[in-house]
Design an enzyme around this catalytic site. Structure first.
Site, PDB file in Angstrom:
ATOM      1  N   HIS A 116       0.812  -1.233  -0.002  1.00 44.71           N
ATOM      2  CA  HIS A 116       0.078   0.058   0.078  1.00 44.71           C
ATOM      3  C   HIS A 116       0.936   1.155   0.145  1.00 44.71           C
ATOM      4  O   HIS A 116       0.307   2.215  -0.046  1.00 44.71           O
ATOM      5  CB  HIS A 116      -1.018   0.050   1.213  1.00 44.71           C
ATOM      6  CG  HIS A 116      -2.200  -0.895   1.364  1.00 44.71           C
ATOM      7  ND1 HIS A 116      -2.805  -1.298  -0.025  1.00 44.71           N
ATOM      8  CD2 HIS A 116      -2.354  -2.141   2.271  1.00 44.71           C
ATOM      9  CE1 HIS A 116      -3.526  -2.240   0.332  1.00 44.71           C
ATOM     10  NE2 HIS A 116      -3.234  -2.821   1.509  1.00 44.71           N
TER      11      HIS A 116
ATOM     12  N   HIS B  76      -6.274  -7.139  -0.379  1.00 44.08           N
ATOM     13  CA  HIS B  76      -6.361  -5.570  -0.767  1.00 44.08           C
ATOM     14  C   HIS B  76      -5.444  -5.276  -1.896  1.00 44.08           C
ATOM     15  O   HIS B  76      -4.595  -5.884  -2.292  1.00 44.08           O
ATOM     16  CB  HIS B  76      -6.002  -4.922   0.298  1.00 44.08           C
ATOM     17  CG  HIS B  76      -6.600  -5.195   1.743  1.00 44.08           C
ATOM     18  ND1 HIS B  76      -5.982  -6.127   2.694  1.00 44.08           N
ATOM     19  CD2 HIS B  76      -7.738  -4.812   2.240  1.00 44.08           C
ATOM     20  CE1 HIS B  76      -6.745  -6.275   3.782  1.00 44.08           C
ATOM     21  NE2 HIS B  76      -7.865  -5.507   3.464  1.00 44.08           N
TER      22      HIS B  76
ATOM     23  N   ASP C 232      -4.500 -12.797   3.822  1.00 40.98           N
ATOM     24  CA  ASP C 232      -5.578 -12.251   4.334  1.00 40.98           C
ATOM     25  C   ASP C 232      -6.865 -12.594   3.307  1.00 40.98           C
ATOM     26  O   ASP C 232      -7.895 -11.890   3.484  1.00 40.98           O
ATOM     27  CB  ASP C 232      -5.421 -10.550   4.629  1.00 40.98           C
ATOM     28  CG  ASP C 232      -4.900  -9.856   3.579  1.00 40.98           C
ATOM     29  OD1 ASP C 232      -4.638 -10.659   2.391  1.00 40.98           O
ATOM     30  OD2 ASP C 232      -4.820  -8.672   3.590  1.00 40.98           O
TER      31      ASP C 232
ATOM     32  N   ASP D  48      -2.571 -10.357  -2.376  1.00 39.26           N
ATOM     33  CA  ASP D  48      -3.228 -10.260  -1.135  1.00 39.26           C
ATOM     34  C   ASP D  48      -4.581  -9.843  -1.264  1.00 39.26           C
ATOM     35  O   ASP D  48      -5.160  -9.408  -2.402  1.00 39.26           O
ATOM     36  CB  ASP D  48      -2.297  -8.971  -0.683  1.00 39.26           C
ATOM     37  CG  ASP D  48      -2.801  -8.434   0.574  1.00 39.26           C
ATOM     38  OD1 ASP D  48      -1.966  -8.269   1.716  1.00 39.26           O
ATOM     39  OD2 ASP D  48      -3.738  -7.701   1.038  1.00 39.26           O
TER      40      ASP D  48
HETATM   41  N1  Q9C Z   1     -11.287  -2.538  10.185  1.00 39.37           N
HETATM   42  C1  Q9C Z   1      -2.389  -5.246   4.306  1.00 39.37           C
HETATM   43  O1  Q9C Z   1      -2.939  -6.212   3.959  1.00 39.37           O
HETATM   44  N2  Q9C Z   1      -8.029  -1.304   7.025  1.00 39.37           N
HETATM   45  N3  Q9C Z   1      -3.007  -3.931   4.544  1.00 39.37           N
HETATM   46  C2  Q9C Z   1      -8.392  -2.285   7.947  1.00 39.37           C
HETATM   47  C3  Q9C Z   1     -10.085  -2.878   9.862  1.00 39.37           C
HETATM   48  C4  Q9C Z   1      -6.480  -1.284   6.320  1.00 39.37           C
HETATM   49  C5  Q9C Z   1      -4.367  -3.988   5.128  1.00 39.37           C
HETATM   50  C6  Q9C Z   1      -9.556  -1.827   8.510  1.00 39.37           C
HETATM   51  C7  Q9C Z   1      -6.295  -2.623   5.899  1.00 39.37           C
HETATM   52  C8  Q9C Z   1      -4.907  -2.516   5.333  1.00 39.37           C
HETATM   53  C9  Q9C Z   1      -1.037  -5.156   3.769  1.00 39.37           C
HETATM   54 ZN    ZN Z   2      -4.143  -7.038   2.627  1.00 43.02          ZN
END
Ligand code: Q9C
Ligand code: ZN
Length: 343
Positions: free
Chosen positions: A158, A196, A283, A194
């Protein structure tokens, strides 16, 4: 399979993150990497080695000098003003505002940061630079021919050229991909699996045809990082046609995922890169606390097998994955799948 790992990851231990309007225990925590390492060892995946230092040169190939100096001193500046609490932004340089780097740390956090879930702590700089060194060492060790696992933490995909967000500070995968280019690879592909979208990596390589970016992720219409990852983002200028986004809806199961994975691996194969960097996030697992796909542990093997079938020099870079109890098993299942078809 060689694993690269650094204990320095523990220096990034955020107290909390802002989530759903309240401060909650940080999702991105040290136990993650320790759990993965434990399972790498238990599965006898292969040797585990520490990173070697590459200095700041490779970081400066991806990130701006202004951003790197901000990141290096941010916590000291924060501490002078607020003591030992973690540093979090509360205001951002949004549309309509001027993009000028403020002097005060609160302003800088909002200029260089993208969310209130990514605390900067006393150890962030050391942990993030060591994580990048883990990825760089992995890239260098690809010369031995076999796939390499860079057990990076904190994650990186990110982070853009000059923005930290989504638990990411330095874009480990991008830094490794650029290093491979600089070491002589004509074309490098980054495949991001991933949950995301890898918005930072996409942004960094969007106008380039020497690094292909392919990402399978939850649709940004409903999922973080929200503002990038749509199908019509295909690249710009020379880079047009070298960015492929495959967004999937919430509740995606193996069938839906497999179809996207086939498109992704076909695009990588067609590009015929000299090296492949996999941004691997565990994830996508059904019991992950921030995931809304329904993929199970055996699916990780299938994903690994599909990527291994490409038979490319492959660097796996760890990104997300927050179901700590299952994280080691899922990650090793993926790596073993990859090994099974890669050789
Ligand atoms: N309610 C990676 O997997 N938002 N980043 C989380 C939780 C951010 C994930 C909200 C998620 C970032 C590297
Ligand atoms: Zn992620």
């Amino acid at each position: 399979m060689l694993t690269i790992f650094s204990d320095d990851h523990r220096l990034q231990a955020a107290k909390a993150e802002l989530d759903a309007g309240t401060m909650k225990p940080a999702v991105e925590r040290p136990e993650r990497a320790d759990m993965i390492l434990r399972h790498v060892r238990e599965a006898k995946l292969g040797p585990v080695e520490g990173p070697v230092s590459f200095g700041t040169g490779p970081l400066e190939r991806i990130h701006t000098i202004a951003y790197l100096s901000f990141l290096r001193t941010a916590f000291d500046e924060w501490q002078e003003r607020y003591g030992t609490s973690d540093a979090l932004a509360i205001n951002w340089a949004v549309r309509g505002l001027r993009q000028i780097i403020p002097e005060a740390i609160d302003g800088k956090l909002g200029y260089f940061g993208g969310d209130a879930g990514t605390p900067i702590t006393a150890g962030t700089w050391q942990a993030a630079t060591s994580s990048a060194a883990v990825a760089l060492t992995g890239a260098w060790r690809l010369k031995d021919g076999d796939p390499v696992f860079a057990l990076c933490r904190p994650p990186g995909h990110h982070a853009s050229r000059d923005v930290f967000q989504g638990y990411c500070f330095l874009n480990n995968a991008a830094i490794a991909a650029q290093w491979l280019r600089d070491a002589g690879a004509d074309r490098v592909a980054v495949l991001d699996v991933d949950y995301h979208h890898g918005n930072g990596t996409q942004e960094i390589f969007f106008d380039r045809d020497d690094v292909l970016f392919v990402s399978i992720h939850a649709d940004p219409r409903t999922e973080f990082p929200y503002f990038l990852g749509h199908v019509d983002e295909t690249g710009a200028g020379r880079g047009d046609g070298f960015n492929l986004n495959l967004p999937l809806p919430w509740a995606t199961r193996w069938e839906g995922y497999a179809a996207a994975l086939e498109k992704a691996t076909a695009a990588v194969a067609e590009y015929a890169p000299d090296a492949l960097v996999v941004s691997f996030g565990a994830d996508i697992y059904r019991n992950d606390p921030i995931c809304r796909f329904f993929l199970d542990t055996p699916d990780f093997a299938r994903i690994g097998e599909a990527i291994g079938r490409l038979r490319l020099p492959t660097l796996v870079v760890m990104e997300g994955g927050y179901a700590v109890e299952a994280l080691g098993v899922n990650t090793v299942t993926f790596l073993e799948g990859l090994l099974q078809t890669a050789r």
